[in-house]
Write a protein that holds these residues in place. Sequence first.
Motif, PDB file in Angstrom:
ATOM      1  N   SER A 259       0.876  -1.178   0.000  1.00 55.70           N
ATOM      2  CA  SER A 259       0.000   0.000   0.000  1.00 55.70           C
ATOM      3  C   SER A 259       0.909   1.223   0.000  1.00 55.70           C
ATOM      4  O   SER A 259       2.099   1.121   0.325  1.00 55.70           O
ATOM      5  CB  SER A 259      -0.943   0.020   1.200  1.00 55.70           C
ATOM      6  OG  SER A 259      -0.214   0.037   2.417  1.00 55.70           O
ATOM      7  N   ASP A 260       0.343   2.366  -0.347  1.00 51.73           N
ATOM      8  CA  ASP A 260       1.157   3.585  -0.517  1.00 51.73           C
ATOM      9  C   ASP A 260       0.224   4.792  -0.430  1.00 51.73           C
ATOM     10  O   ASP A 260      -0.491   5.084  -1.393  1.00 51.73           O
ATOM     11  CB  ASP A 260       1.833   3.507  -1.903  1.00 51.73           C
ATOM     12  CG  ASP A 260       2.725   4.704  -2.196  1.00 51.73           C
ATOM     13  OD1 ASP A 260       2.932   5.537  -1.302  1.00 51.73           O
ATOM     14  OD2 ASP A 260       3.216   4.787  -3.339  1.00 51.73           O
ATOM     15  N   PHE A 261       0.206   5.422   0.719  1.00 54.19           N
ATOM     16  CA  PHE A 261      -0.646   6.611   0.901  1.00 54.19           C
ATOM     17  C   PHE A 261       0.213   7.806   1.277  1.00 54.19           C
ATOM     18  O   PHE A 261       1.263   7.653   1.913  1.00 54.19           O
ATOM     19  CB  PHE A 261      -1.635   6.413   2.057  1.00 54.19           C
ATOM     20  CG  PHE A 261      -2.601   5.273   1.865  1.00 54.19           C
ATOM     21  CD1 PHE A 261      -3.523   5.295   0.830  1.00 54.19           C
ATOM     22  CD2 PHE A 261      -2.601   4.185   2.734  1.00 54.19           C
ATOM     23  CE1 PHE A 261      -4.427   4.250   0.663  1.00 54.19           C
ATOM     24  CE2 PHE A 261      -3.503   3.138   2.568  1.00 54.19           C
ATOM     25  CZ  PHE A 261      -4.409   3.168   1.533  1.00 54.19           C
ATOM     26  N   GLY A 342       1.115   9.143 -10.717  1.00 54.63           N
ATOM     27  CA  GLY A 342       1.025   7.874  -9.981  1.00 54.63           C
ATOM     28  C   GLY A 342       1.738   6.749 -10.707  1.00 54.63           C
ATOM     29  O   GLY A 342       2.364   6.946 -11.741  1.00 54.63           O
ATOM     30  N   HIS A 343       1.613   5.569 -10.144  1.00 51.27           N
ATOM     31  CA  HIS A 343       2.310   4.395 -10.665  1.00 51.27           C
ATOM     32  C   HIS A 343       1.474   3.162 -10.376  1.00 51.27           C
ATOM     33  O   HIS A 343       0.591   3.186  -9.504  1.00 51.27           O
ATOM     34  CB  HIS A 343       3.691   4.262 -10.006  1.00 51.27           C
ATOM     35  CG  HIS A 343       3.650   4.373  -8.501  1.00 51.27           C
ATOM     36  ND1 HIS A 343       3.372   3.304  -7.689  1.00 51.27           N
ATOM     37  CD2 HIS A 343       3.814   5.434  -7.669  1.00 51.27           C
ATOM     38  CE1 HIS A 343       3.395   3.703  -6.421  1.00 51.27           C
ATOM     39  NE2 HIS A 343       3.652   4.997  -6.387  1.00 51.27           N
ATOM     40  N   ALA A 344       1.774   2.078 -11.085  1.00 47.46           N
ATOM     41  CA  ALA A 344       1.111   0.808 -10.798  1.00 47.46           C
ATOM     42  C   ALA A 344       1.613   0.287  -9.452  1.00 47.46           C
ATOM     43  O   ALA A 344       2.742   0.567  -9.045  1.00 47.46           O
ATOM     44  CB  ALA A 344       1.420  -0.188 -11.900  1.00 47.46           C
ATOM     45  N   LEU A 389      -3.513   1.456  -9.156  1.00 49.94           N
ATOM     46  CA  LEU A 389      -2.658   2.634  -9.336  1.00 49.94           C
ATOM     47  C   LEU A 389      -2.694   3.528  -8.114  1.00 49.94           C
ATOM     48  O   LEU A 389      -3.692   3.541  -7.375  1.00 49.94           O
ATOM     49  CB  LEU A 389      -3.181   3.477 -10.512  1.00 49.94           C
ATOM     50  CG  LEU A 389      -3.137   2.825 -11.886  1.00 49.94           C
ATOM     51  CD1 LEU A 389      -4.043   3.581 -12.836  1.00 49.94           C
ATOM     52  CD2 LEU A 389      -1.714   2.804 -12.418  1.00 49.94           C
ATOM     53  N   THR A 390      -1.620   4.294  -7.958  1.00 46.65           N
ATOM     54  CA  THR A 390      -1.677   5.373  -6.978  1.00 46.65           C
ATOM     55  C   THR A 390      -2.071   6.659  -7.702  1.00 46.65           C
ATOM     56  O   THR A 390      -1.808   6.817  -8.892  1.00 46.65           O
ATOM     57  CB  THR A 390      -0.313   5.598  -6.299  1.00 46.65           C
ATOM     58  OG1 THR A 390       0.621   6.079  -7.276  1.00 46.65           O
ATOM     59  CG2 THR A 390       0.223   4.324  -5.672  1.00 46.65           C
ATOM     60  N   VAL A 391      -2.728   7.529  -6.948  1.00 47.54           N
ATOM     61  CA  VAL A 391      -3.073   8.869  -7.462  1.00 47.54           C
ATOM     62  C   VAL A 391      -2.462   9.842  -6.464  1.00 47.54           C
ATOM     63  O   VAL A 391      -2.881   9.878  -5.303  1.00 47.54           O
ATOM     64  CB  VAL A 391      -4.604   9.074  -7.495  1.00 47.54           C
ATOM     65  CG1 VAL A 391      -4.940  10.337  -8.292  1.00 47.54           C
ATOM     66  CG2 VAL A 391      -5.320   7.869  -8.064  1.00 47.54           C
ATOM     67  N   GLU A 392      -1.429  10.575  -6.891  1.00 52.29           N
ATOM     68  CA  GLU A 392      -0.667  11.339  -5.896  1.00 52.29           C
ATOM     69  C   GLU A 392      -0.206  12.706  -6.393  1.00 52.29           C
ATOM     70  O   GLU A 392       0.988  12.951  -6.540  1.00 52.29           O
ATOM     71  CB  GLU A 392       0.519  10.518  -5.377  1.00 52.29           C
ATOM     72  CG  GLU A 392       1.366   9.816  -6.436  1.00 52.29           C
ATOM     73  CD  GLU A 392       2.480   8.998  -5.806  1.00 52.29           C
ATOM     74  OE1 GLU A 392       3.202   9.535  -4.963  1.00 52.29           O
ATOM     75  OE2 GLU A 392       2.618   7.821  -6.157  1.00 52.29           O
ATOM     76  N   PRO A 393      -1.173  13.592  -6.616  1.00 50.78           N
ATOM     77  CA  PRO A 393      -0.767  14.951  -6.999  1.00 50.78           C
ATOM     78  C   PRO A 393      -0.117  15.679  -5.829  1.00 50.78           C
ATOM     79  O   PRO A 393      -0.331  15.312  -4.661  1.00 50.78           O
ATOM     80  CB  PRO A 393      -2.094  15.620  -7.367  1.00 50.78           C
ATOM     81  CG  PRO A 393      -3.113  14.894  -6.553  1.00 50.78           C
ATOM     82  CD  PRO A 393      -2.622  13.472  -6.443  1.00 50.78           C
ATOM     83  N   LEU A 431      -0.987  14.511  -1.634  1.00 51.43           N
ATOM     84  CA  LEU A 431      -2.083  13.671  -1.130  1.00 51.43           C
ATOM     85  C   LEU A 431      -2.160  12.467  -2.055  1.00 51.43           C
ATOM     86  O   LEU A 431      -2.189  12.635  -3.272  1.00 51.43           O
ATOM     87  CB  LEU A 431      -3.413  14.443  -1.159  1.00 51.43           C
ATOM     88  CG  LEU A 431      -3.470  15.714  -0.299  1.00 51.43           C
ATOM     89  CD1 LEU A 431      -4.753  16.497  -0.580  1.00 51.43           C
ATOM     90  CD2 LEU A 431      -3.385  15.360   1.189  1.00 51.43           C
ATOM     91  N   GLU A 432      -2.208  11.264  -1.471  1.00 49.20           N
ATOM     92  CA  GLU A 432      -2.130  10.052  -2.301  1.00 49.20           C
ATOM     93  C   GLU A 432      -3.124   9.000  -1.837  1.00 49.20           C
ATOM     94  O   GLU A 432      -3.153   8.641  -0.659  1.00 49.20           O
ATOM     95  CB  GLU A 432      -0.705   9.481  -2.216  1.00 49.20           C
ATOM     96  CG  GLU A 432      -0.507   8.181  -2.971  1.00 49.20           C
ATOM     97  CD  GLU A 432       0.937   7.681  -2.906  1.00 49.20           C
ATOM     98  OE1 GLU A 432       1.657   8.044  -1.943  1.00 49.20           O
ATOM     99  OE2 GLU A 432       1.330   6.920  -3.784  1.00 49.20           O
ATOM    100  N   ASP A 433      -3.918   8.525  -2.787  1.00 49.76           N
ATOM    101  CA  ASP A 433      -4.818   7.396  -2.548  1.00 49.76           C
ATOM    102  C   ASP A 433      -4.482   6.271  -3.516  1.00 49.76           C
ATOM    103  O   ASP A 433      -3.849   6.507  -4.547  1.00 49.76           O
ATOM    104  CB  ASP A 433      -6.282   7.829  -2.750  1.00 49.76           C
ATOM    105  CG  ASP A 433      -6.812   8.663  -1.582  1.00 49.76           C
ATOM    106  OD1 ASP A 433      -6.241   8.580  -0.484  1.00 49.76           O
ATOM    107  OD2 ASP A 433      -7.798   9.389  -1.785  1.00 49.76           O
TER     108      ASP A 433
HETATM  109 MN    MN Z   1       3.393   6.450  -4.584  1.00 47.00          MN
END
Ligand code: MN
Length: 463
Positions: A259-261, A342-344, A389-393, A431-433
């Motif tokens: 996981s990656d938040f 983001g990334h896979a 995927l991560t979404v991390e703007p 911020l990353e989900d």
């Molecule tokens: Mn990430």
Amino acid sequence: MFNKEIYIKRREVLKKSVKSGIVLLLGNGEAAMNYAGNDYIFRQDSSFIYYVGLDTPDLAYILDIEQNKEYLLGDELTIDDVIWMGNLPSLKERAAEVGIDNVRPFTELTTIIGNGLKSNRIIHYLNPHRYRNQLILSEIFGEKAYAIISGFSLELTQAIIRMRLIKSTEELAELEDAGKTGYAMHIVAMKMCRQGVSEREIAGTIEGLAISVGNRVSFPTILSMNGQTLHNHNHSGILKPRRLMLCDAGAENLNYYASDFTRTTAVDGEYNERQKNIHNIVLHALNDSIAMAKPGITYKSVHRNAYRIIFEGLRDLGLVKGDTEAALEAGVPALFMPHGLGHAMGLDVHDMENLGETLVGYDEETKRDTLFGYRSLRFGKRLEPGHVLTVEPGIYFIPQLIEKWKAEKINADFIRFEKLKDFYDFGGIRLEDDIVITSQGCRPVYEKRLPVTVEEIAEEVQS
Ligand code: MN
Ligand code: GLY
């Protein structure tokens, strides 16, 4: 470990997608920190785990496509291994647990692959990142390391990427489990985000939490008041009032899924106007990206849309100026967000990055950009159900980068450099989900969303 049918099925699919030759998957060995008696914690190669499921060092897997034969190579434990490291079922028994009948000593690797080479068979192997595996292949093939690295099998690599990129139901359950721990880590970090507390104490506490329920963290924790440094592993600060704490952290669960938040928290939950304004632009970019992510659209276009939101948000605050489309073409938002959206994510937090970031994230249709900022997007291609995927703007104020652009007059028509001086002590907000693409759109990997608005975060800190 999953049940053996899953591994058997995966290897059958792999067998059908590689036309001919011999497939070799090397597991990892132990890696010494400074000497062999004091190793880094063992981590198996993720493709090996995916197809073979066994997580002990010094194993290899061979699949002979034409002969329709597969082997596990490895050595039975010696009495010394048992005395120092403990007992395990025999290798034969462990191979049976993942549906492999033929077990051979590790030294036979050289014989089997050597015979294949003598008969001009194609030997498919993955790009070996660990030096030990480069060395093993170098010796078997009689080639220098650079030739080994460039000689990896594109056919095998692409076959594996196709399979690993689409997460199955059982994999999504594992990712959700890793997400649950990641969620808990961030809640603890928020609650500890008080003036006078050291960054190290918070980072150590949440890393300990990951270890207490899973394998470890999915990557070294990024936690700092200096969030403008994108991968900041320096935790030497003591939290100060009026500062922000950027925390980018995640867990690896017992089956190796990540996981990656990221959340950025104002110390004591007390946001000033400037921090709220920047936070809200990043939150807008996050929410809009999640709303946009669905099968059929490219992640590259979602990244560009996030850049649009960031540019327009900063323009509303008077920090940049000019036409949006022209600014996007020129790459202006990259000054504030020099990384990709983001990334896979999967068995590695940057899933399969060792197989080649561009091979994973791009294809014939969607090519990687070369412009600063855009080029850092790790995954740009068309989305499909099952992609995780991560979404991390983020928005960062990196004084050295701003000064460089100013000195070199880069995009000077768009940037109000004189206004940016006030932000040199700001840090950064990310911020990353984590999301999974579904047939209609996307959903969170772990259903509970971390506090994300300034009000929600402040409440979590102060409760
Ligand atoms: Mn990430
Ligand atoms: N969470 C760190 C990264 O995505 O690179």
